[in-house]
Design a protein around this motif. Sequence first.
Motif, PDB file in Angstrom:
ATOM      1  N   GLY A   1      89.830  69.518-136.250  1.00 51.37           N
ATOM      2  CA  GLY A   1      90.605  70.253-137.240  1.00 51.37           C
ATOM      3  C   GLY A   1      91.527  71.326-136.697  1.00 51.37           C
ATOM      4  N   GLU A   2      91.909  71.231-135.425  1.00 50.22           N
ATOM      5  CA  GLU A   2      92.838  72.210-134.837  1.00 50.22           C
ATOM      6  C   GLU A   2      94.079  72.337-135.719  1.00 50.22           C
ATOM      7  OE1 GLU A   2      92.252  71.518-130.066  1.00 50.22           O
ATOM      8  OE2 GLU A   2      93.452  70.071-131.175  1.00 50.22           O
ATOM      9  N   ALA A   3      94.673  73.502-135.731  1.00 47.93           N
ATOM     10  CA  ALA A   3      95.858  73.745-136.548  1.00 47.93           C
ATOM     11  C   ALA A   3      97.078  72.978-136.026  1.00 47.93           C
ATOM     12  CB  ALA A   3      96.171  75.233-136.592  1.00 47.93           C
ATOM     13  N   THR A   4      97.178  72.831-134.709  1.00 49.37           N
ATOM     14  CA  THR A   4      98.330  72.174-134.104  1.00 49.37           C
ATOM     15  C   THR A   4      97.877  70.921-133.350  1.00 49.37           C
ATOM     16  OG1 THR A   4      99.363  74.332-133.795  1.00 49.37           O
ATOM     17  CG2 THR A   4     100.282  72.503-132.535  1.00 49.37           C
TER      18      THR A   4
ATOM     19  N   ARG B   1      97.756  67.979-130.634  1.00 47.74           N
ATOM     20  CA  ARG B   1      98.086  67.951-129.206  1.00 47.74           C
ATOM     21  C   ARG B   1      98.917  66.701-128.925  1.00 47.74           C
ATOM     22  NH1 ARG B   1      92.882  69.980-125.869  1.00 47.74           N
ATOM     23  NH2 ARG B   1      91.961  71.276-127.479  1.00 47.74           N
TER      24      ARG B   1
ATOM     25  N   THR C   1      94.542  65.417-133.126  1.00 47.98           N
ATOM     26  CA  THR C   1      94.017  66.694-133.599  1.00 47.98           C
ATOM     27  C   THR C   1      92.518  66.621-133.389  1.00 47.98           C
ATOM     28  OG1 THR C   1      95.770  66.851-135.243  1.00 47.98           O
ATOM     29  CG2 THR C   1      93.850  68.256-135.576  1.00 47.98           C
TER      30      THR C   1
END
Length: 161
Positions: free
Chosen positions: A83-86, A88, A80
């Motif tokens: 703070g990305e929601a999804t 990788r 991540t």
Amino acid sequence: PSTPTEAACLAAHRETQELELDKKLLAADAAAVSCARPQCPEEVRTMCADFLTRIRASQPTVVFELRGDSGTVFEKGSVTIDGEATPRVLDGAAIALDPGTHAIVYEAEGRPGGRLTILVNQGEKDRKIALGVAEVRGATFSPWAHVLGATGLAGLARWNI
């Protein structure tokens, strides 16, 4: 008077330049693609295609590798970024980032990974970043434990303890 398409093309052209100056290369790339469309005036398309070439040449990319403390490379894991929601999924492909510092959170095959902050430099390509993963170790057999244990027991027997 310009058509809405021309106005949108000119706005994307201006946005591309502003984003590139701010080192927001991911967004600048998207804006340059937008103003390089066939619907845009030829002069704008040409400039945006030039911007796109320059932006992609300076866009840093990283390749994350999940590595255990014994050197084991884990094939399945995720990161991540900022703070990305999804998260990788890591598949060995390079990931484009903007220049600057980035907060990375990672895990491998369900094992706890960790966190780190990285600095990527403009123009840096395919920089390999090893992410350390703790490996779970089971009990190991040591012949020395048996030798020393037997020696200790023999010593106790000799003293009749």
